[in-house]
Design an enzyme around this catalytic site. Structure first.
Site, short mmCIF file in Angstrom:
data_model
loop_
_atom_site.label_atom_id
_atom_site.label_comp_id
_atom_site.label_asym_id
_atom_site.label_seq_id
_atom_site.Cartn_x
_atom_site.Cartn_y
_atom_site.Cartn_z
N LYS A 104 0.88 -1.17 0.00
CA LYS A 104 0.00 0.00 0.00
C LYS A 104 0.92 1.22 0.00
O LYS A 104 1.63 1.49 0.97
CB LYS A 104 -0.91 0.00 1.24
CG LYS A 104 -1.79 1.23 1.30
CD LYS A 104 -2.89 1.12 2.34
CE LYS A 104 -3.80 2.33 2.26
NZ LYS A 104 -3.62 3.27 3.39
N GLY A 165 -8.40 9.38 9.06
CA GLY A 165 -8.69 9.51 10.48
C GLY A 165 -9.69 10.59 10.83
O GLY A 165 -9.97 10.84 11.99
N ALA A 191 -9.83 5.67 3.71
CA ALA A 191 -9.68 6.88 4.55
C ALA A 191 -10.94 7.72 4.58
O ALA A 191 -11.53 8.02 3.56
CB ALA A 191 -8.53 7.76 4.05
N GLY A 192 -11.31 8.10 5.78
CA GLY A 192 -12.39 9.06 5.96
C GLY A 192 -13.73 8.45 6.31
O GLY A 192 -14.61 9.15 6.81
N ASN A 213 -10.01 1.87 9.13
CA ASN A 213 -9.24 1.64 10.34
C ASN A 213 -9.75 2.48 11.52
O ASN A 213 -10.31 1.96 12.47
CB ASN A 213 -7.75 1.93 10.10
CG ASN A 213 -6.91 1.67 11.34
OD1 ASN A 213 -7.24 0.82 12.16
ND2 ASN A 213 -5.83 2.43 11.50
N SER A 214 -9.61 3.80 11.41
CA SER A 214 -9.94 4.66 12.55
C SER A 214 -11.36 4.47 13.06
O SER A 214 -11.60 4.45 14.25
CB SER A 214 -9.76 6.14 12.17
OG SER A 214 -8.43 6.40 11.82
#
Lengths: 262, 262, 262, 262
Positions: A104, A165, A191-192, A213-214
């Site tokens: 990645k 994040g 992301a986001g 993830n976050s």
């Protein structure tokens, strides 16, 4: 549904997760299981430097079941990212994934928004493809950049929904939609994403997969949120395949009234 | 999670569906099963008049497992709705649900948008509560009206997301949010949901349940969409309970970088 | 463009303002002028009780040029609102507007969201129309309620964009659009507008007028914001009349390329 | 307000327009005047080839009052764009603007979305800056690309709101906001704006200027829409400077009620 195929490798789950930001290794382990994911991304630099929260992290997952996706987080230039990608390949080998050539690619000069550099990313991608990597580049949702990356041989493109994040959700849908329409390689929204509704929405648009993830790690109950994301990704994919109803300007009654009862 | 309780009756599923607009009875039956729902709404007038697509419809479901929610679709005034509600109670009894006093109250004078009349709805609700019904009124997302309906003893409020059958999604979130914050009775988001992402979003906001019909019945593959909605409702509820991450203005890296590898 | 006509009275400006929340009387006076408005709403109760910031307020404007719109802010029930409306008519008379029968009707039982009560508003409107008032009711954006109010003889309807003073912008567009399509009386979007873009948007949708107070009074530079709102209301109205371009899914080049220069 | 300064040249108007897509030269002339613009962009290739609708176009404007912004529309590569930019400079000279070195840089390989190529745009920008041009590059709303273009010496960045000519409005606000926060050169929002509300919104966000063509040229009444855009751009700028009210979750009454009248 046909499975997700990236660089010739087949996956049933369309949800990828990460290992960062969890409050404990146990919570991370339970969340990875609850998410149903088959691909987990790991920050090569953080693991190799034993950054806080990353001691033993690479060892904490069952790499017989989970495919490692090493990432170049923390790299500001193409050169750095290329070096770290090579270390990532070694890391995967050491953990028993001899044939894992996935990377990645993150080239992120900016510390506030963590937005990727289109120029450095394309340069690094070109070099890494030449070195035999299956490159999954993290990019701003720019359809023309996505096309360049496809042209140089990337395995996927990973456009961002919003800054990493931030949990802001799908802030770039118009461009992601164009990327999906035009891409011959899988499109992974990365992301986001902050909530299952947003995960479902990205899949309903026709994204091939998600990386979250976050939103899992920072939920009050991480493993419950992981399972919610798991379901949402499946729901969104099913809806995409099932073919949603057309949107109407006006209301449509459930059926014409052909008689009345008094 | 605690179960959904409406008028003292307990339900595990938080997704309600309907029987209208399907292309066949079989498709409807399969979709009801795939949706995992425990409550199905049925238009009393259409069943009693054997409207096209409604012949044998009431008999096509297993009322030992599914709780019937008769509705007053097609009623333009409070008076009509009250009469039809009474017929609905008879219908439920005939189908073996002796103690079923539920009625989905619709008072809809307008044929284009099928928007409910707040005045007629409140009048009918007051009367039906007096007659012992558990009243589930379909309303525009007006928090003050919702309060009045709660005050006269309704079992739930069912604010609309968008016009019935439009599939436009959540067009009234600001008001629905206020209704959810202030309601002591279950809030069921009804009408307008077109995709699983929207179902999940309503549940993430804290809605207690959803009623979805057109988005399932009019999908190209209805039973697949029913299952997608089933998953999305669960995902949204789980996310609500799990406590989502806060939304940030800026990006947050997965973890602070405490060293670099070269 | 034809002028705005409310209850037979003609106005050139389509922006109405208020007198509350300003930091000084001078700032209010300058802002009213900069806004170009011809109608200013005044809270009858606050003026009559000389609430802080309201001493001499009614006298501070030039009522030869500005049409007073007394409002029933602070009334929780229909009865209160009717009483205060009558006081408002007296106030207008005392300030020299002998034939002013306008009343902005607010019936607001809720202190947190300041959302209007549909039932009490309709009751008060009916009574006030009978007493010869030109009634401008403040309402949640409910098309069926708007219809009832038109039917009982109201002079306008004033649906809210978002809770009063919240500055959240147009949160109820779908319903406001339906109200505009169906209303034979002027539709004045009231409450919630926080920026000129939102003022323009409401006018582009076909609203007949706007009422904006907080967004002007609470701006850092109130009179500059008042002028910005003035321009935005005109811009939005002009655009509505000018007929906007259709929205396209894809890009359209400025003109076909019929040759190339090398 | 301080004036807009681009490459040392000062402009009072913050709205730029174009010449394409009008139904007649007269309509174009009237719209340019109504818009109040001081900068008009002209497609070099179309003018030089006398493309339909472009005969005499360059001569149809008063270049003593209007600053010409030649653009490289129709160029697919950096090389083409560089050649056409040089022709543009000659064109400006021939029309009497001896010191005009402005070039709106468009490098657009894609015919469907007309999205600009980040790589080719950066290459061409670098070369053109070296050749003494004031380069105004048209770009996707990518903050990192915007930074690169600033670093190589561009005079502005011109991020797109949505695909050219689509009239979809602000689809890239999150990224445009980041560009505005970080840019030391003027940010001109270009492409996709379809209505005055969107023009105002971009200015409220802090954009330095706008370029709007299709939304004016394709309006039913172009010159009225041009004037509406003129007002909206001013309104948005004024609001940005005036400092908008904060957005509140709840309602705030116009003033505390300190007494009641009965």
């Amino acid at each position: 549904d046909s499975p997700l195929v990236i660089a010739g490798k087949t996956f049933k789950s369309r949800l990828m997760t990460g290992t960062g930001k969890y409050r404990s290794i146990e919570e991370m382990q339970q969340s990875v299981i609850a998410s149903g994911c088959e691909i987990v991304t790991v920050a090569v630099r953080r693991v190799q430097t034993n950054a806080p929260g990353h001691e033993g992290l690479a060892q904490a997952l069952d790499w017989d079941k989970i495919w490692m996706l090493p990432n170049t987080a923390g790299c500001k230039t193409a050169e750095e990212a290329i070096r770290v990608a090579r270390l990532g390949r070694e890391m995967a080998k050491l953990l028993g994934q001899e044939d894992n050539n996935f990377i990645k690619l993150e080239v992120i000069p900016d510390a506030k928004y963590l937005l990727p550099d289109p120029i450095g990313t394309l340069q690094a991608a070109e070099q890494l493809v030449k070195e035999g990597f299956a490159v999954l580049p993290y990019i701003n949702a720019d359809p023309m950049l996505a096309k360049h990356l496809e042209d140089v041989g990337c395995a996927t493109v990973m456009p961002l929904a919003a800054p990493i994040g931030s949990g802001q959700g799908l802030k770039t849908t118009a461009n992601i939609q164009i990327i999906i329409e035009n891409s011959k390689i899988p499109v992974v929204v990365d992301a986001g994403i902050g909530a299952p509704s947003q995960a479902a929405e990205a899949m309903e648009m026709g994204a091939d997969a998600l990386l979250i993830n976050s939103a899992i790690a920072l939920a009050v109950n991480s493993s419950a949120m992981a399972y919610a994301m798991n379901l949402a990704a499946i729901a969104g994919r099913m809806a995409y395949l099932a073919g949603r109803m057309p949107i109407k300007d006006y209301a449509i009654a459930s059926s014409p009234l052909t008689g009345t009862v008094n």
